[in-house]
Motif scaffolding. Structure first.
Motif, PDB file in Angstrom:
ATOM      1  N   LYS A   1       0.027  12.343   4.642  1.00  0.00           N
ATOM      2  CA  LYS A   1       0.544  12.794   3.348  1.00  0.00           C
ATOM      3  C   LYS A   1       0.070  14.215   3.051  1.00  0.00           C
ATOM      4  O   LYS A   1       0.836  15.027   2.492  1.00  0.00           O
TER       5      LYS A   1
ATOM      6  N   ARG B   1      -0.021  -0.857  -5.897  1.00  0.00           N
ATOM      7  CA  ARG B   1      -1.444  -0.946  -6.219  1.00  0.00           C
ATOM      8  C   ARG B   1      -1.702  -2.017  -7.268  1.00  0.00           C
ATOM      9  O   ARG B   1      -2.700  -2.751  -7.195  1.00  0.00           O
ATOM     10  N   ARG B   2      -0.806  -2.142  -8.251  1.00  0.00           N
ATOM     11  CA  ARG B   2      -0.970  -3.173  -9.277  1.00  0.00           C
ATOM     12  C   ARG B   2      -0.869  -4.571  -8.674  1.00  0.00           C
ATOM     13  O   ARG B   2      -1.609  -5.478  -9.048  1.00  0.00           O
TER      14      ARG B   2
ATOM     15  N   THR C   1      -8.452   5.826   2.844  1.00  0.00           N
ATOM     16  CA  THR C   1      -8.484   6.599   1.593  1.00  0.00           C
ATOM     17  C   THR C   1      -8.149   8.077   1.781  1.00  0.00           C
ATOM     18  O   THR C   1      -7.903   8.766   0.790  1.00  0.00           O
TER      19      THR C   1
ATOM     20  N   GLN D   1       0.816  -1.212   0.000  1.00  0.00           N
ATOM     21  CA  GLN D   1       0.000   0.000   0.000  1.00  0.00           C
ATOM     22  C   GLN D   1       0.852   1.265   0.000  1.00  0.00           C
ATOM     23  O   GLN D   1       0.404   2.321  -0.448  1.00  0.00           O
ATOM     24  N   LYS D   2       2.085   1.155   0.490  1.00  0.00           N
ATOM     25  CA  LYS D   2       2.975   2.320   0.564  1.00  0.00           C
ATOM     26  C   LYS D   2       3.880   2.447  -0.652  1.00  0.00           C
ATOM     27  O   LYS D   2       4.649   3.402  -0.750  1.00  0.00           O
ATOM     28  N   GLU D   3       3.815   1.487  -1.575  1.00  0.00           N
ATOM     29  CA  GLU D   3       4.711   1.493  -2.732  1.00  0.00           C
ATOM     30  C   GLU D   3       4.141   2.244  -3.928  1.00  0.00           C
ATOM     31  O   GLU D   3       4.723   2.211  -5.011  1.00  0.00           O
ATOM     32  N   GLY D   4       3.028   2.883  -3.755  1.00  0.00           N
ATOM     33  CA  GLY D   4       2.455   3.679  -4.837  1.00  0.00           C
ATOM     34  C   GLY D   4       1.824   2.833  -5.927  1.00  0.00           C
ATOM     35  O   GLY D   4       1.149   1.844  -5.656  1.00  0.00           O
ATOM     36  N   GLU D   5       2.069   3.223  -7.177  1.00  0.00           N
ATOM     37  CA  GLU D   5       1.416   2.587  -8.318  1.00  0.00           C
ATOM     38  C   GLU D   5       1.805   1.118  -8.456  1.00  0.00           C
ATOM     39  O   GLU D   5       0.961   0.268  -8.745  1.00  0.00           O
ATOM     40  N   SER D   6       3.077   0.779  -8.262  1.00  0.00           N
ATOM     41  CA  SER D   6       3.506  -0.618  -8.384  1.00  0.00           C
ATOM     42  C   SER D   6       2.848  -1.487  -7.325  1.00  0.00           C
ATOM     43  O   SER D   6       2.431  -2.621  -7.601  1.00  0.00           O
TER      44      SER D   6
ATOM     45  N   ASP E   1       2.606  17.276   2.314  1.00  0.00           N
ATOM     46  CA  ASP E   1       2.531  18.065   1.080  1.00  0.00           C
ATOM     47  C   ASP E   1       2.375  19.552   1.378  1.00  0.00           C
ATOM     48  O   ASP E   1       2.973  20.404   0.695  1.00  0.00           O
TER      49      ASP E   1
END
Length: 444
Positions: free
Chosen positions: A339, A110-111, A334, A103-108, A343
């Motif tokens: 974060k 999520r895939r 969600t 869940q913390k690895e971003g797009e990869s 930001d």
């Protein structure tokens, strides 16, 4: 005239036009597949099956599949196994470190999570498909409807393969709509199935009122109440809490000028940040007591009796509690307040009176908890409203559209899809759909 001009603006954007056509094409494929009966079953002898899935929990399940469940269709399982798999994976993400890392690895990450969800969906289908086929006889399908009575094992295997393939194909359609079309594909598939049953439910309500008590006057009253409930759902979906944010004005050298501030902006925290997912999750869980009630044990029969009536007290109390729990759960995973705070700090922003960093994160988390409580209660109240409106003598099939899963999904998905279309218009220098529709001047 404004509506026609707005539609012209939508059609003039080639990418948006292609996405809308893609969405409609894939939804049409899904609706076409929902009408195809499993090979080896006589579709003319499914009247008893359809009557069993007219009202109650069966009616909700049938609505989720767009009527495919009551037609023994190749899409009879619909998209619900995927929803169930998503629930399991997200719940496991709390306790399993590997999923937390993904869940913390971003797009990869999520895939990889999506791939795990797909495989789990197939596993759930392999359980649900044969269970569905074996239960057809008890659900009103006569033995004469099965054309392979002398090869029952082969028929069960073939039907299971077709049902699993149908669910996987529906899952693929939903993902393609999300990637190549407009809106959330999975939610759109559910919404289209629900809308398909709405005209028939309304016609049945008109027939019961005209031939019974109330006549056209009560029909008008019911429609007015229905529109008011829709307005309340829109307010729930669109409601936000604006958190003021101040940004330091950048100097020409790229640094921040001291004691000079830029324009004030806001962080919009949604009253219902989780959208329609809590009610979908809760509805999926509420199918479990009905399945337990099919067992022969006396305690299982008691559970089935208590939760078999979707307009009963215990069903709606449990349903409301599950919605509240899932609203908090889904909002927590969600809405990344940490974060958001990072930001803000990185971009030189801060909330007046709150220190940047950890204190900002705690403040945002506290605000989210405060607004999630009324949001979850309102969501639960709308969800159980069909049980309340049914006390007025409204037919069960029509009462389901006065809130609950059906109405919230339709409103939420419609607004989400409209917002995506609106963003395309604004990015192409058009006013949004809620504006006048006139061309904007491009910014040089």
């Amino acid at each position: 005239m404004k509506l026609i001009e707005n539609l012209k603006n939508v059609w003039q954007i080639e990418e948006l036009r292609d996405r809308i056509l893609m969405t409609f094409s894939l939804l049409l494929v899904y609706r076409f597949g929902a009408q195809i009966t499993l090979p080896g079953i006589d579709s003319t002898q499914l009247v008893g099956l359809a009557s069993n899935f007219k009202d109650g929990i069966g009616g909700i399940l049938n609505a989720f599949t767009g009527g495919a469940f009551a037609k023994a269709s190749v899409f009879a399982l619909g998209i619900m196994p995927y929803i169930s798999a998503s629930i399991v994976v997200q719940l496991m993400g709390i306790a399993i470190p590997y999923l937390q890392k993904l869940q913390k690895e971003g797009e990869s990450g999520r895939r990889k999570i999506n791939q795990i969800t797909r495989w789990l969906t197939i596993g759930i289908c392999l359980i649900q498909a044969p269970s569905y086929m074996l239960s057809l006889g008890s659900l009103g399908v006569p033995e004469s409807a099965f054309m392979m009575q002398d090869q029952q094992t082969l028929f069960l295997v073939i039907s299971t393969i077709i049902l699993v393939t149908g669910c996987v194909f529906a899952m693929w359609l939903g993902e393609k709509i999300t990637d190549k079309g407009i809106g959330n594909g999975i939610s759109l598939l559910i919404m289209v199935g629900i809308i398909a049953t709405l005209p028939q439910a309304f016609i049945q309500e008109i027939g019961s009122r005209v031939d019974g008590v109330g006549g056209w006057f009560l029909i008008i009253v019911e429609v007015v109440i229905w529109l008011l409930v829709i307005a309340a759902c829109i307010m729930l979906v669109m409601g936000v809490r604006k958190i003021p944010v101040q940004y330091a004005r950048r100097s020409a050298t790229g640094g921040y000028e001291k004691n000079v501030f830029g324009s004030r902006q806001y962080i919009p925290l949604k009253l219902n940040a989780s959208g329609v997912m809590p009610i979908i999750f809760a509805q999926a869980i509420m199918f479990v007591p009905s399945a337990i009630g099919q067992m022969d044990a006396s305690w299982a029969k008691s559970i089935g009796t208590a939760y078999g009536d979707i307009f009963g007290f215990w069903y709606n109390l449990t349903f409301a509690l599950l919605i509240i729990v899932f609203t908090y759960f889904y909002t927590a995973i969600t809405v990344p307040t940490n974060k958001m705070a990072d930001d803000l700090k990185r971009n030189g922003g801060f909330i007046p009176g709150i220190r940047p960093g950890t204190e900002t994160s705690e403040y945002l988390d506290r605000i989210m908890s405060q607004i999630t409580l009324p949001g979850s209660l309102f969501l639960a109240a709308v969800a159980i409203f069909p049980a309340i409106i049914s006390l007025m003598g409204v037919t069960q099939s029509w009462a389901l559209f006065y809130g609950g899963t059906s109405l919230l999904i339709m409103v939420g998905v419609a607004i989400d899809t409209m917002q995506q279309i609106n963003s395309y218009l604004l990015n192409r220098h058009y006013d949004g759909l809620i504006k006048t529709g006139k061309n904007r001047k491009a910014v040089a």
